[in-house]
Each structure stands twice: as structure tokens, then as C-alpha cells.
Motif scaffolding. Structure first.
Motif, mmCIF file in Angstrom:
data_model
loop_
_atom_site.group_PDB
_atom_site.id
_atom_site.type_symbol
_atom_site.label_atom_id
_atom_site.label_comp_id
_atom_site.label_asym_id
_atom_site.label_seq_id
_atom_site.Cartn_x
_atom_site.Cartn_y
_atom_site.Cartn_z
ATOM 1 N N VAL A 116 8.280 37.263 -14.581
ATOM 2 C CA VAL A 116 9.193 38.184 -15.269
ATOM 3 C C VAL A 116 9.111 39.577 -14.649
ATOM 4 C CG1 VAL A 116 9.852 39.189 -17.477
ATOM 5 C CG2 VAL A 116 8.895 36.865 -17.399
ATOM 6 N N CYS A 117 10.199 40.013 -14.008
ATOM 7 C CA CYS A 117 10.294 41.370 -13.479
ATOM 8 C C CYS A 117 10.754 42.295 -14.597
ATOM 9 C CB CYS A 117 11.292 41.422 -12.320
ATOM 10 S SG CYS A 117 10.822 40.433 -10.886
ATOM 11 N N ALA A 118 10.206 43.513 -14.649
ATOM 12 C CA ALA A 118 10.529 44.397 -15.765
ATOM 13 C C ALA A 118 10.364 45.857 -15.378
ATOM 14 C CB ALA A 118 9.626 44.084 -16.963
ATOM 15 N N VAL A 119 11.153 46.725 -16.033
ATOM 16 C CA VAL A 119 10.995 48.169 -15.927
ATOM 17 C C VAL A 119 11.127 48.784 -17.310
ATOM 18 C CG1 VAL A 119 11.737 48.411 -13.533
ATOM 19 C CG2 VAL A 119 13.454 48.449 -15.354
ATOM 20 N N LEU A 132 9.548 34.290 -23.285
ATOM 21 C CA LEU A 132 9.198 34.651 -21.916
ATOM 22 C C LEU A 132 8.212 33.638 -21.337
ATOM 23 C CD1 LEU A 132 8.743 38.534 -22.108
ATOM 24 C CD2 LEU A 132 10.728 37.234 -21.326
ATOM 25 N N PRO A 133 8.440 33.220 -20.096
ATOM 26 C CA PRO A 133 7.550 32.217 -19.489
ATOM 27 C C PRO A 133 6.226 32.792 -19.026
ATOM 28 C CG PRO A 133 9.247 32.871 -17.939
ATOM 29 C CD PRO A 133 9.579 33.546 -19.231
ATOM 30 N N SER A 134 6.108 34.123 -18.970
ATOM 31 C CA SER A 134 4.861 34.767 -18.545
ATOM 32 C C SER A 134 4.890 36.212 -19.010
ATOM 33 C CB SER A 134 4.708 34.705 -17.019
ATOM 34 O OG SER A 134 5.741 35.431 -16.375
ATOM 35 N N GLU A 135 3.753 36.878 -18.877
ATOM 36 C CA GLU A 135 3.681 38.301 -19.181
ATOM 37 C C GLU A 135 4.574 39.072 -18.204
ATOM 38 O OE1 GLU A 135 1.820 41.798 -21.092
ATOM 39 O OE2 GLU A 135 2.033 39.673 -21.604
ATOM 40 N N ARG A 142 5.852 40.303 -29.912
ATOM 41 C CA ARG A 142 7.074 39.906 -30.630
ATOM 42 C C ARG A 142 8.234 39.725 -29.660
ATOM 43 N NH1 ARG A 142 11.262 42.109 -34.484
ATOM 44 N NH2 ARG A 142 11.624 40.294 -35.793
ATOM 45 N N LEU A 143 8.341 40.623 -28.687
ATOM 46 C CA LEU A 143 9.410 40.487 -27.695
ATOM 47 C C LEU A 143 9.236 39.209 -26.889
ATOM 48 C CD1 LEU A 143 11.865 41.688 -26.216
ATOM 49 C CD2 LEU A 143 10.243 42.738 -24.633
ATOM 50 N N SER A 144 8.009 38.933 -26.468
ATOM 51 C CA SER A 144 7.744 37.724 -25.690
ATOM 52 C C SER A 144 8.122 36.472 -26.466
ATOM 53 C CB SER A 144 6.262 37.675 -25.295
ATOM 54 O OG SER A 144 5.978 36.516 -24.555
#
Length: 255
Positions: free
Chosen positions: A108-111, A68-71, A61-63
Motif C-alpha cells: 500500500v503506497c500512501a501520503v 488493506l492487504p498490508s500496513e 479502523r481505516l485498515s
């Protein structure tokens, strides 16, 4: 489980900063997912005991909401200083790191956080972006400085946004935490005040701002939330123990 039910409306926080339109970034709150109980409702972490099917649905759902262009690049966060650079090549497994950066559009960078501070960094013209997981241990060890070094951009061209973290009125620590911070930077004493319990209240935002400014990054924003005190909007590990995680992510759109 044959059916999942949406709990509430998905709520996002976007950095208020002056950067290239190529730079896209957001932080989730706890609203807008399908998880139950202590994970209600938009838990995005798989390691906290939530139902994997619900976590997968929350991530999907967030993607879709953010397009978002990628995981997102999921990390195994260990309160260290390792920085993973994400390029064109596929990423095998889950890197053990507390920050990621990219110069490649569509990655996509994420924490994940629930009291520790997410810090999003962007070269203002969109040449590089990074996401940093910064608790007090990471700050003392130098996770901000290591990320900036690997970004390899002039610090005066970097914008930093400090996402939701435990606030200075709630982050009570022992003398050993203050001592560790002061051993790394004597000027950090200003970020601590005595607590009524004879311990110390630490200002994680002040510690991060000091580190960024000492590294030459002065374009700072954010740092005005408290995950611990705002139970309606945020997960907090210190407040609840068994709880979910928010996601902070950043990426570059194609030119």
C-alpha cells in the motif's frame, strides 16, 4: 486512557477513473476517527502532537474499513523528489521520500496531507501504482516527473487523480513562490492571479495538471476540492496550524 470513543462515521473519497479493478485507492476526510480537539476526528499522522493511542486506533479502523492487504508505507515527507519503490522485501524504518510506487500486489503506497496535494497514479491495466505528495516546492522540483520516470510506463497509459488540496481562492503566496514556479516553467504564469493583499493566489491544481500534461499524462481527474475552505470535511494546516492529516493510498489487488 482506558477507553476510546468513536466520534463520527468514517468518510472516504474514491477516485472516479477508468482503471483495472486491480487498482484500489481512497482518500480519507477528517471524519470517522477517535481523535479530539484540532485533530478531530480521523487524524492519521503521528508527528502532529495527537495522542499516539488515538492515532493507532484511527489507523486500525481505516485498515479494517478498506480491507488493506498490508500496513501503508509511511513516509517522512520533506517536499522533495525522492521516490521510494516498494517491492516484496520488508521496509526497514520510515523512508525519507515524497512519493512511493509499487508493482507488487498487496503493498500500500500512501501520503499524508493537509493542504498539499495528494496525487494518485495508476497504469490503467494495473502494472504499477504510485502515491505522490505535491506541494508547490515538490512540483517545482519535479516530484511528478521523477515518479513517472521510476514508474517507467508509457505516459498515455497512466491515469492521474488529484486529491483534496488547498484551492486557488485560498492559496495566497508571495512573489518569490511565483518566481520559483515561473523559473521552472514560464507557462505557469496562468496559474497565478493577483490577490487583494498585493500578493498572488496560486492554483496548485493547475500547476499539477500542467506538469502532468507536459509529461504526457492526459487522463486526469479530481482536483475539485479545497481543504482550506471546507473545514467540515478536511484538515488544513494553513487554516488551523495545529491540525491532523488525511491519508491518500493506492495498492494493487492480487490477480
Amino acid at each position: 486512557m482506558s477507553e476510546l470513543f468513536l466520534k463520527d462515521t468514517l468518510e472516504l473519497i474514491h477516485p472516479d477513473w477508468s482503471v483495472s479493478p486491480r487498482v484500489r485507492a481512497a482518500t480519507t476526510t477528517r471524519h470517522g476517527g477517535l481523535s479530539d480537539g484540532p485533530f478531530a476526528s480521523l487524524n492519521l499522522a503521528t508527528h502532529v502532537g495527537d495522542d499516539p493511542q488515538r492515532v493507532a486506533a484511527n489507523r486500525q479502523r481505516l485498515s479494517q474499513t478498506l480491507h488493506l492487504p498490508s500496513e501503508p508505507l509511511w513516509l517522512e515527507q520533506v517536499h522533495g523528489t525522492q521516490v521510494f519503490e516498494c517491492g516484496q522485501a520488508p521496509v526497514a524504518g520510515i523512508p525519507c521520500a515524497d512519493a512511493s510506487l509499487t508493482r507488487t500486489s498487496g503493498r500500500v503506497c500512501a501520503v499524508l496531507t493537509a493542504d498539499c496535494m495528494p496525487i494518485l497514479l495508476a497504469e490503467r491495466e494495473g502494472r504499477a501504482v504510485a502515491a505522490v505528495h505535491a506541494g508547490w516546492r515538490g512540483l517545482v522540483a519535479g516530484v511528478i516527473e521523477q515518479t513517472l520516470a521510476q514508474m517507467d510506463e508509457p505516459p498515455e497509459r497512466i491515469a492521474a487523480w488529484l486529491g483534496p488540496a488547498i484551492g486557488p481562492q485560498a492559496f495566497e503566496v508571495g512573489a518569490e513562490v511565483r518566481a520559483a514556479c515561473l523559473a521552472a516553467d514560464a507557462g505557469a504564469a496562468d496559474a497565478f492571479v493577483p490577490s487583494p493583499a498585493g500578493r498572488w493566489l496560486a492554483d496548485l491544481y493547475a500547476l499539477a495538471r500542467r506538469r502532468l500534461q507536459q509529461a504526457g499524462v492526459c487522463d486526469l481527474s479530481g482536483g475539485d476540492s479545497c481543504t482550506y475552505s471546507d473545514a467540515q470535511r478536511f484538515f488544513s494546516y494553513r487554516r488551523d496550524g495545529r491540525t491532523g492529516r488525511m491519508l491518500s493510498c493506492i495498492w494493487l489487488e492480487a490477480q
